[in-house]
Design an enzyme around this catalytic site. Sequence first.
Site, PDB file in Angstrom:
ATOM      1  N   ARG A  51      19.360  25.639   1.758  1.00 56.53           N
ATOM      2  CA  ARG A  51      18.320  24.344   0.518  1.00 56.53           C
ATOM      3  C   ARG A  51      17.385  25.132  -0.188  1.00 56.53           C
ATOM      4  NH1 ARG A  51      15.320  22.017   5.909  1.00 56.53           N
ATOM      5  NH2 ARG A  51      15.202  24.265   5.939  1.00 56.53           N
ATOM      6  N   LYS A 148      27.224  30.789  17.702  1.00 52.13           N
ATOM      7  CA  LYS A 148      26.469  30.868  19.259  1.00 52.13           C
ATOM      8  C   LYS A 148      25.250  30.173  18.992  1.00 52.13           C
ATOM      9  CE  LYS A 148      24.234  33.829  21.016  1.00 52.13           C
ATOM     10  NZ  LYS A 148      23.735  35.441  22.588  1.00 52.13           N
ATOM     11  N   HIS A 178      30.178  37.622  18.536  1.00 48.77           N
ATOM     12  CA  HIS A 178      30.514  38.587  18.552  1.00 48.77           C
ATOM     13  C   HIS A 178      31.112  39.440  19.011  1.00 48.77           C
ATOM     14  CE1 HIS A 178      26.390  39.107  19.228  1.00 48.77           C
ATOM     15  NE2 HIS A 178      26.448  40.559  19.498  1.00 48.77           N
ATOM     16  N   LYS A 182      33.561  43.453  19.137  1.00 48.93           N
ATOM     17  CA  LYS A 182      33.665  45.362  18.872  1.00 48.93           C
ATOM     18  C   LYS A 182      34.920  45.499  19.349  1.00 48.93           C
ATOM     19  CE  LYS A 182      28.772  43.943  21.084  1.00 48.93           C
ATOM     20  NZ  LYS A 182      28.332  44.850  19.585  1.00 48.93           N
ATOM     21  N   GLU A 216      19.043  45.192  28.057  1.00 51.09           N
ATOM     22  CA  GLU A 216      18.935  45.959  27.108  1.00 51.09           C
ATOM     23  C   GLU A 216      17.385  46.175  27.027  1.00 51.09           C
ATOM     24  OE1 GLU A 216      20.143  42.659  23.573  1.00 51.09           O
ATOM     25  OE2 GLU A 216      19.869  41.103  25.889  1.00 51.09           O
ATOM     26  N   HIS A 240      28.859  36.219  27.185  1.00 49.41           N
ATOM     27  CA  HIS A 240      29.031  37.410  26.668  1.00 49.41           C
ATOM     28  C   HIS A 240      30.333  37.919  28.069  1.00 49.41           C
ATOM     29  CE1 HIS A 240      27.492  37.087  22.822  1.00 49.41           C
ATOM     30  NE2 HIS A 240      26.163  37.197  23.082  1.00 49.41           N
ATOM     31  N   LYS A 331      16.697  41.743  28.906  1.00 52.88           N
ATOM     32  CA  LYS A 331      16.157  42.412  28.487  1.00 52.88           C
ATOM     33  C   LYS A 331      14.610  43.342  29.234  1.00 52.88           C
ATOM     34  CE  LYS A 331      17.165  39.007  25.660  1.00 52.88           C
ATOM     35  NZ  LYS A 331      18.006  40.503  24.485  1.00 52.88           N
TER      36      LYS A 331
HETATM   37  N1  LIG Z   1      20.213  35.913  14.103  1.00 49.13           N
HETATM   38  C1  LIG Z   1      20.650  36.319  14.734  1.00 49.13           C
HETATM   39  O1  LIG Z   1      20.350  37.270  15.130  1.00 49.13           O
HETATM   40  C2  LIG Z   1      22.045  35.635  15.136  1.00 49.13           C
HETATM   41  C3  LIG Z   1      22.681  35.740  16.591  1.00 49.13           C
HETATM   42  C4  LIG Z   1      23.873  35.060  17.324  1.00 49.13           C
HETATM   43  C5  LIG Z   1      23.940  33.668  16.606  1.00 49.13           C
HETATM   44  N2  LIG Z   1      23.120  33.310  15.816  1.00 49.13           N
HETATM   45  C6  LIG Z   1      23.036  31.833  15.150  1.00 49.13           C
HETATM   46  O2  LIG Z   1      22.724  31.466  13.992  1.00 49.13           O
HETATM   47  C7  LIG Z   1      22.636  30.560  13.740  1.00 49.13           C
HETATM   48  C8  LIG Z   1      22.141  31.426  12.566  1.00 49.13           C
HETATM   49  O3  LIG Z   1      20.659  31.650  12.485  1.00 49.13           O
HETATM   50  P1  LIG Z   1      19.511  32.499  11.580  1.00 49.13           P
HETATM   51  O4  LIG Z   1      18.631  33.484  12.960  1.00 49.13           O
HETATM   52  O5  LIG Z   1      19.753  33.092  10.806  1.00 49.13           O
HETATM   53  O6  LIG Z   1      18.726  31.169  11.338  1.00 49.13           O
HETATM   54  P2  LIG Z   1      17.482  31.791  10.196  1.00 49.13           P
HETATM   55  O7  LIG Z   1      16.958  32.457  10.150  1.00 49.13           O
HETATM   56  O8  LIG Z   1      16.614  30.192  10.724  1.00 49.13           O
HETATM   57  O9  LIG Z   1      18.091  30.192   8.544  1.00 49.13           O
HETATM   58  C9  LIG Z   1      18.869  29.352   8.803  1.00 49.13           C
HETATM   59  C10 LIG Z   1      19.957  29.531   7.880  1.00 49.13           C
HETATM   60  O10 LIG Z   1      20.069  28.222   7.905  1.00 49.13           O
HETATM   61  C11 LIG Z   1      19.340  27.283   6.655  1.00 49.13           C
HETATM   62  N3  LIG Z   1      19.179  25.892   6.673  1.00 49.13           N
HETATM   63  C12 LIG Z   1      18.211  25.245   7.410  1.00 49.13           C
HETATM   64  N4  LIG Z   1      18.438  23.951   7.324  1.00 49.13           N
HETATM   65  C13 LIG Z   1      19.429  23.940   6.467  1.00 49.13           C
HETATM   66  C14 LIG Z   1      19.797  22.300   5.990  1.00 49.13           C
HETATM   67  N5  LIG Z   1      19.204  21.359   6.034  1.00 49.13           N
HETATM   68  N6  LIG Z   1      21.012  22.460   4.829  1.00 49.13           N
HETATM   69  C15 LIG Z   1      21.080  23.508   4.473  1.00 49.13           C
HETATM   70  N7  LIG Z   1      20.927  25.122   4.240  1.00 49.13           N
HETATM   71  C16 LIG Z   1      20.112  24.934   6.270  1.00 49.13           C
HETATM   72  C17 LIG Z   1      18.163  28.158   5.729  1.00 49.13           C
HETATM   73  O11 LIG Z   1      17.965  28.489   4.768  1.00 49.13           O
HETATM   74  P3  LIG Z   1      17.459  27.277   4.203  1.00 49.13           P
HETATM   75  O12 LIG Z   1      15.986  27.008   5.261  1.00 49.13           O
HETATM   76  O13 LIG Z   1      16.891  27.310   2.676  1.00 49.13           O
HETATM   77  O14 LIG Z   1      18.135  25.834   4.004  1.00 49.13           O
HETATM   78  C18 LIG Z   1      19.076  29.494   6.334  1.00 49.13           C
HETATM   79  O15 LIG Z   1      19.187  30.403   5.479  1.00 49.13           O
HETATM   80  C19 LIG Z   1      22.223  29.935  14.393  1.00 49.13           C
HETATM   81  O16 LIG Z   1      22.752  28.809  14.677  1.00 49.13           O
HETATM   82  C20 LIG Z   1      21.755  30.597  15.321  1.00 49.13           C
HETATM   83  O17 LIG Z   1      21.710  30.183  17.005  1.00 49.13           O
HETATM   84  C21 LIG Z   1      22.124  33.873  15.290  1.00 49.13           C
END
Ligand SMILES: NC(=O)c1ccc[n+]([C@@H]2O[C@H](COP(=O)([O-])OP(=O)(O)OC[C@H]3O[C@@H](n4cnc5c(N)ncnc54)[C@H](OP(=O)(O)O)[C@@H]3O)[C@@H](O)[C@H]2O)c1
Length: 484
Positions: A51, A148, A178, A182, A216, A240, A331
């Site tokens: 967004r 996930k 992921h 690995k 961890e 996992h 953890k």
């Molecule tokens: N972070 C990790 O290490 C990790 C690990 C495993 C899985 N995941 C999974 O990966 C996914 C993303 O995680 P994240 O940690 O990257 O989350 P995040 O940091 O909160 O990022 C969310 C992303 O979604 C975008 N977004 C939110 N609402 C939106 C909408 N209505 N339309 C389009 N884009 C939108 C946000 O950008 P804007 O606000 O600019 O729209 C941002 O780019 C989640 O399902 C999470 O469970 C994350």
Amino acid sequence: MVSRVIPVDPFDLVIFGATGDLARRKILPGLFRRYCAGQMPEEARIIGAARSEMDDDGFRDLVREAVRKFGGGRDCSDEALEGFLAHVGYEHVDAMGEGGWETLKARLRDGMVRAFYFSVAPSLFGALAERLRGFGLADDDSRVVVEKPFGKDLASARALNSTLAEHFDETQIYRIDHYLGKETVQNLMAVRFGNMLFEPLWNAQFVDHIQITVAETVDVSGRGAYYDKSGAMRDMVQNHLMQLLCLIAMEPPARFEPDSVRDEKLKVIRALDPVDYHHIVRGQYIADEKQPGYRSHVEDPRSTTESFVAMKISISNWRWAGTPFYLRTGKALKSQASEIAVVFKDAPHSIFGPEAGRHANVLVIRLQPNEGMTLGVTIKEPGPGGMRLKDVALDMSFADALGPDAEDIPDAYERLIMDVIRGNQTLFMRGDEVEAAWTWTDPIIEGWQRRGEVPKEYDAGSSGPDDALMLMHRDGRKWRDIKA
Ligand SMILES: NC(=O)c1ccc[n+]([C@@H]2O[C@H](COP(=O)([O-])OP(=O)(O)OC[C@H]3O[C@@H](n4cnc5c(N)ncnc54)[C@H](OP(=O)(O)O)[C@@H]3O)[C@@H](O)[C@H]2O)c1
């Protein structure tokens, strides 16, 4: 040379959530490393979407910063980074809105592999899938990658599966765990099915028990609100650890092909017995004088969510009936260490007499750190004094065995994204696999809730609650020390 890099077909990859944490830490730096390795063809395009309003150059600045912070590869130079950025663009799109889709569509080219990475909250998967189809961005050859957590229970996983199935065929859906990307996890299959040595012994007749540990040192601070709704069972075991269990326990698939492998994994999950609640220990780390405990990190003084789980599992099939699998994850533990230990039975009869003691071979597959394998074998202690036996380790670390090439091994995300472009689903979870895992997990979590179970306390920096030690002691067995 370990990695023979074969460029993938030209592609358009749209990353929804491209400004988020996962994209910045893993996906974008990973793609850059594949570019440096020569795997990304000249025609490849990566389009970020979220967004936030920004233009291509604004997004390139974000990618540049992300790559510098979270790592390029050994052969990645500043010039390479600028070259990579020429492949990158951005479109401002709201998954829930109607604007921006036509412009995004105009960026996509015919004749390319087309993939859409949903790096956003699962609540947006349905809206994204609908719009991709509705605005004609995705067709029957397009691929979608979903992150996930895939549901928080069976009902929500089923709902996600059926939402995705309304718009995409199962062959188009790539559910990421992921762990499966690995290198050492894939090596589990190479060790089991590439060697004659282990397979004849890989069953209840010869294996006493198997330990799977994913420990961890990090605590949940910084992601407390998210974690507290999930807990170790949903966050780690259901996905996992379950995947590791499947790879270690499954029958040899006929071929290393997506459905052959996934069919065998599914059979393992379906053969899991329900877990007796005496065979599970939940834990929660507590404060000490140096650091706050779990409940402070999640800002809930009464939270009963577990940050640790240990359990004894049995698999009801011909291969494994009678061999327990012990799983633990947590953890704020004393070391960061993930490993699988296959503990073989003692020799049926010792020709050396009782004073030689009992000795069992142990095959340890280390996922991290210092990825590699150790095989414990029994030898004679050198010198006079009779036949005294001693266990020593045949130790192989990837880094030593493969030399500098080991540094070029792609990380899990790099590998998996390239598999999406290649159209290879072997290392992705199928919908029925995920549902089967929840079918097994749900009653365990429901049992805790029904009984109002409170997790056992453990000190941060320890090996977990004492009850987890007892889980094995009761069976006359012992956890391996958690050490890095
Ligand atoms: N972070 C990790 O290490 C990790 C690990 C495993 C899985 N995941 C999974 O990966 C996914 C993303 O995680 P994240 O940690 O990257 O989350 P995040 O940091 O909160 O990022 C969310 C992303 O979604 C975008 N977004 C939110 N609402 C939106 C909408 N209505 N339309 C389009 N884009 C939108 C946000 O950008 P804007 O606000 O600019 O729209 C941002 O780019 C989640 O399902 C999470 O469970 C994350």
